[in-house]
Design a protein around this motif. Structure first.
Motif, PDB file in Angstrom:
ATOM      1  N   PHE A 241       0.825  -1.204   0.000  1.00  0.00           N
ATOM      2  CA  PHE A 241       0.000   0.000   0.000  1.00  0.00           C
ATOM      3  C   PHE A 241       0.866   1.263   0.000  1.00  0.00           C
ATOM      4  N   VAL A 242       1.880   1.282   0.872  1.00  0.00           N
ATOM      5  CA  VAL A 242       2.770   2.450   0.935  1.00  0.00           C
ATOM      6  C   VAL A 242       3.502   2.640  -0.392  1.00  0.00           C
ATOM      7  N   ASN A 243       3.901   1.548  -1.015  1.00  0.00           N
ATOM      8  CA  ASN A 243       4.617   1.631  -2.285  1.00  0.00           C
ATOM      9  C   ASN A 243       3.744   2.237  -3.382  1.00  0.00           C
TER      10      ASN A 243
ATOM     11  N   TRP B 240       2.899   6.165  -2.492  1.00  0.00           N
ATOM     12  CA  TRP B 240       3.902   7.186  -2.792  1.00  0.00           C
ATOM     13  C   TRP B 240       4.071   7.353  -4.299  1.00  0.00           C
ATOM     14  N   PHE B 241       3.918   6.245  -5.065  1.00  0.00           N
ATOM     15  CA  PHE B 241       4.055   6.340  -6.522  1.00  0.00           C
ATOM     16  C   PHE B 241       2.936   7.202  -7.112  1.00  0.00           C
ATOM     17  N   ALA B 242       1.710   6.982  -6.626  1.00  0.00           N
ATOM     18  CA  ALA B 242       0.587   7.772  -7.126  1.00  0.00           C
ATOM     19  C   ALA B 242       0.693   9.223  -6.663  1.00  0.00           C
TER      20      ALA B 242
ATOM     21  N   LEU C  56       1.629  -2.794  13.835  1.00  0.00           N
ATOM     22  CA  LEU C  56       0.979  -1.891  14.795  1.00  0.00           C
ATOM     23  C   LEU C  56       1.515  -0.463  14.675  1.00  0.00           C
ATOM     24  N   SER C  57       2.830  -0.329  14.524  1.00  0.00           N
ATOM     25  CA  SER C  57       3.422   1.003  14.398  1.00  0.00           C
ATOM     26  C   SER C  57       2.974   1.676  13.102  1.00  0.00           C
ATOM     27  N   ALA C  58       2.879   0.897  12.017  1.00  0.00           N
ATOM     28  CA  ALA C  58       2.435   1.466  10.747  1.00  0.00           C
ATOM     29  C   ALA C  58       0.976   1.914  10.831  1.00  0.00           C
ATOM     30  N   LEU C  59       0.122   1.097  11.456  1.00  0.00           N
ATOM     31  CA  LEU C  59      -1.281   1.500  11.622  1.00  0.00           C
ATOM     32  C   LEU C  59      -1.382   2.747  12.500  1.00  0.00           C
ATOM     33  N   TYR C  60      -0.543   2.829  13.522  1.00  0.00           N
ATOM     34  CA  TYR C  60      -0.538   4.020  14.377  1.00  0.00           C
ATOM     35  C   TYR C  60      -0.104   5.245  13.580  1.00  0.00           C
TER      36      TYR C  60
ATOM     37  N   LEU D 166      11.545   2.292 -11.455  1.00  0.00           N
ATOM     38  CA  LEU D 166      12.607   1.434 -10.936  1.00  0.00           C
ATOM     39  C   LEU D 166      12.468   1.232  -9.423  1.00  0.00           C
ATOM     40  N   ALA D 167      12.193   2.320  -8.691  1.00  0.00           N
ATOM     41  CA  ALA D 167      12.012   2.219  -7.241  1.00  0.00           C
ATOM     42  C   ALA D 167      10.776   1.382  -6.906  1.00  0.00           C
ATOM     43  N   LEU D 168       9.695   1.579  -7.675  1.00  0.00           N
ATOM     44  CA  LEU D 168       8.467   0.808  -7.453  1.00  0.00           C
ATOM     45  C   LEU D 168       8.723  -0.687  -7.618  1.00  0.00           C
ATOM     46  N   VAL D 169       9.415  -1.071  -8.683  1.00  0.00           N
ATOM     47  CA  VAL D 169       9.696  -2.483  -8.939  1.00  0.00           C
ATOM     48  C   VAL D 169      10.630  -3.050  -7.874  1.00  0.00           C
ATOM     49  N   PHE D 170      11.637  -2.270  -7.450  1.00  0.00           N
ATOM     50  CA  PHE D 170      12.590  -2.741  -6.448  1.00  0.00           C
ATOM     51  C   PHE D 170      11.886  -3.033  -5.127  1.00  0.00           C
ATOM     52  N   ILE D 171      10.992  -2.137  -4.714  1.00  0.00           N
ATOM     53  CA  ILE D 171      10.277  -2.342  -3.453  1.00  0.00           C
ATOM     54  C   ILE D 171       9.361  -3.568  -3.554  1.00  0.00           C
ATOM     55  N   PHE D 172       8.719  -3.752  -4.718  1.00  0.00           N
ATOM     56  CA  PHE D 172       7.882  -4.943  -4.882  1.00  0.00           C
ATOM     57  C   PHE D 172       8.719  -6.220  -4.845  1.00  0.00           C
ATOM     58  N   LEU D 173       9.956  -6.156  -5.316  1.00  0.00           N
ATOM     59  CA  LEU D 173      10.848  -7.316  -5.213  1.00  0.00           C
ATOM     60  C   LEU D 173      11.152  -7.631  -3.749  1.00  0.00           C
ATOM     61  N   LEU D 174      11.377  -6.593  -2.950  1.00  0.00           N
ATOM     62  CA  LEU D 174      11.601  -6.802  -1.520  1.00  0.00           C
ATOM     63  C   LEU D 174      10.368  -7.423  -0.865  1.00  0.00           C
ATOM     64  N   ILE D 175       9.185  -6.956  -1.261  1.00  0.00           N
ATOM     65  CA  ILE D 175       7.949  -7.522  -0.727  1.00  0.00           C
ATOM     66  C   ILE D 175       7.817  -8.992  -1.129  1.00  0.00           C
TER      67      ILE D 175
END
Length: 538
Positions: A161-163, A166-168, A444-448, A187-196
């Protein structure tokens, strides 16, 4: 060693069960006889304990005392001119630097909505961190399975969702589009999806251990809930360390005031010109090195002291009779930690502090590439091997020392032999539990942080700075909850050592613990399912 209020053995293990896959029945009997002759029974030491690792303790006190004495000397010899060095000018008549009378100091103060909102957000986050940690503990104790399985999808959904968000957002922002071209954004979008995708693969690969992890976490949460005062005592130790550091910081500041303002010759096109500069005394750098070493060692000792207090308290809970609660367990652990076993903590602290310093130097050298490729590779391999060996030796050493009162070297040796005798891993408890706990507090921290962002958007006039405030709130809550996970990890390790002591004596002090810890794999590559190894009740 005294055994205090240990419970009587109620369960014995079947000698033909898979819990001891490498021993036959005859070998089991022979090894048990040999163990009885060579290894005395290990129990929790309730009585008075002898002073351990005295030379290291004396070295620590000498280092701290030297830092304090030299700091007092620095305060006494401080030169007030240090704070006004820029106000000095060169006087040709006396060939020295004198204070200029034309200097004035202007003070200005300003405030901004950003600082105000940031301050309030961080204060509220700090106040809520404790109740959130207690809520997580209660949920893990009563609904561990539901919490874990509910959190697992968010390990993927929140980063995704965060990825996408920020792209949009960057595509809609004119300034972001110009500063961050489309090719780099993709490139950043694809890299983060690879990490996911890697995170998803880790979850799938370890899915067979999730149920075991749930049971381990539930036991650790129950043990911590039975010793709830630990959650108040351990932060107090951290505050005590900050109080202890206060004079050190003052000494370091005043040590920079030891020196004098001297003229410095500078070449210019129009001829020679003298400037007035501040020159510190030569011993100031040496004092900084001494103070930093003392502070790093003190931090490592305090970390080990917290582990010691956790281990001593949980061990007393483990070896107590069913239905009874040991009295003054935390106070006795504190007394042992800062009494007879403080030298052991200093020993462990200097080992762990040295490991962290060497690891930082190795990482720095790796980034700077200070050596040729092959030489750098060999040095890195040797350093990583030595650091891994020290981590291996130190894994359960303080846990064992808190239980038995042994010294550092003796605890390291006896722990290794204890785990080896009982076919238990000296390097593996259940790393999946740590990762899942870290993932839960991340969620939990992300939801907060998302909630903070929504509230700030509704009640604040902040623009893009709102995301920075939410990110800092997320970071603060993450740090606080990471400390909570650190406590739970040490509870898991302590119960593991207590379980090994039970197995070594053929006793069962906590039946529910044995039913879960007997399922732990003996190595990283060994798969154990929930019906593989079960104790025999007699």
């Amino acid at each position: 060693m005294g055994s205090g209020g240990e419970s009587k053995p109620s369960v014995l293990y079947d000698p033909f069960s898979a819990s001891q896959p490498l021993l036959s029945a005859a070998d089991d009997h022979a090894s048990a006889t040999a163990d009885d002759e060579n290894y005395p029974p290990i129990n929790y030491q309730h009585g008075p304990r002898p002073l351990r690792d005295l030379p290291v303790l004396v070295l620590f006190f000498l280092l701290s005392l030297s830092t304090i004495v030299l700091g007092l000397v620095a305060v006494a010899r401080r030169n007030p001119a240090a704070s006004r060095a820029s106000s000095f000018v060169f006087d040709p008549a006396t060939s020295s630097c004198v204070l200029s009378s034309s200097n004035s100091l202007s003070l200005s103060s300003s405030s901004s909505p950003f600082l105000k909102d940031l301050s309030w957000t961080l204060v509220v986050t700090l106040l809520l961190a404790g109740p959130i940690a207690l809520a997580v503990l209660w949920l893990l104790r009563h609904y561990a399975k539901q919490v874990v399985y509910a959190a697992l999808p968010f390990f993927i959904l929140i980063p995704a969702f965060v990825n996408v968000y920020w792209f949009a957002s960057c595509a809609l922002s004119h300034s972001c589009r110009h500063s961050f071209p489309l090719a780099y954004r993709i490139l950043a979008l694809v890299f983060i999806f690879l990490l996911i995708a890697i995170i998803l693969w880790i979850i799938v690969a370890n899915w067979h251990r999730v149920e075991l992890t749930v049971r381990i976490v539930r036991i650790a949460a129950a043990a911590l809930a039975s010793n709830m005062s630990l959650l108040a005592v351990l932060p107090t130790l951290g505050l005590g360390l900050l109080v202890y550091f206060t004079p050190f910081v003052v000494f370091l500041v005043f040590s920079t005031w030891n020196g004098k303002v001297v003229p410095k010759e500078k070449e210019r096109a129009s001829g020679e010109h003298y400037l007035c500069v501040w020159r510190q005394d030569g011993w100031v750098r040496a004092y900084f090195a001494l103070a930093i070493i003392t502070m790093v060692w003190s931090v490592a000792v305090m970390v080990e002291a917290q582990v010691f207090v956790i281990s001593g308290t949980i061990a007393q809970w483990y070896f107590s009779k069913e239905g009874s609660k040991p009295s003054r367990s935390i106070s006795s652990s504190l007394r042992n930690a800062f009494g007879p076993s403080f030298g052991t903590l200093c020993f462990s602290g200097i080992v762990m502090g040295a490991i962290r310093v060497v690891r930082a130097v190795v990482d720095s050298a790796k980034k700077e590439d200070v050596a040729p490729g092959f030489v750098n590779l060999v040095l890195n391999c040797c350093a990583n091997f030595l650091l891994s060996a020290f981590d291996f030796v130190n894994k359960f050493t303080i846990n064992f020392a808190a239980i038995t009162g042994e010294g550092y070297c003796s605890s390291a040796k006896m722990t290794y032999e204890l785990l080896k005798r009982n076919l238990l891993s000296a390097v593996f408890v259940e790393t999946v539990s740590t990762r899942i706990l870290a993932g839960i507090i991340f969620v939990l921290s992300a939801l907060y942080a998302i909630a903070v962002c929504a509230i700030l958007k509704a009640v604040s006039a902040l623009g893009a700075e709102m995301y920075l405030v939410a990110a800092l709130a997320w970071l603060l809550l993450m740090v606080m909850l990471c400390y909570f996970v650190h406590v739970l990890d040490n509870v898991i390790d302590t119960i593991y050592v207590c379980y090994a002591i039970d197995r070594d004596k053929g006793e069962v002090c906590k039946q529910d613990v044995h039913e879960v810890y007997v399922l732990l794999p003996v190595s990283r590559n060994h798969r154990v399912f929930l019906n593989d190894r079960t104790p025999l009740v007699v």
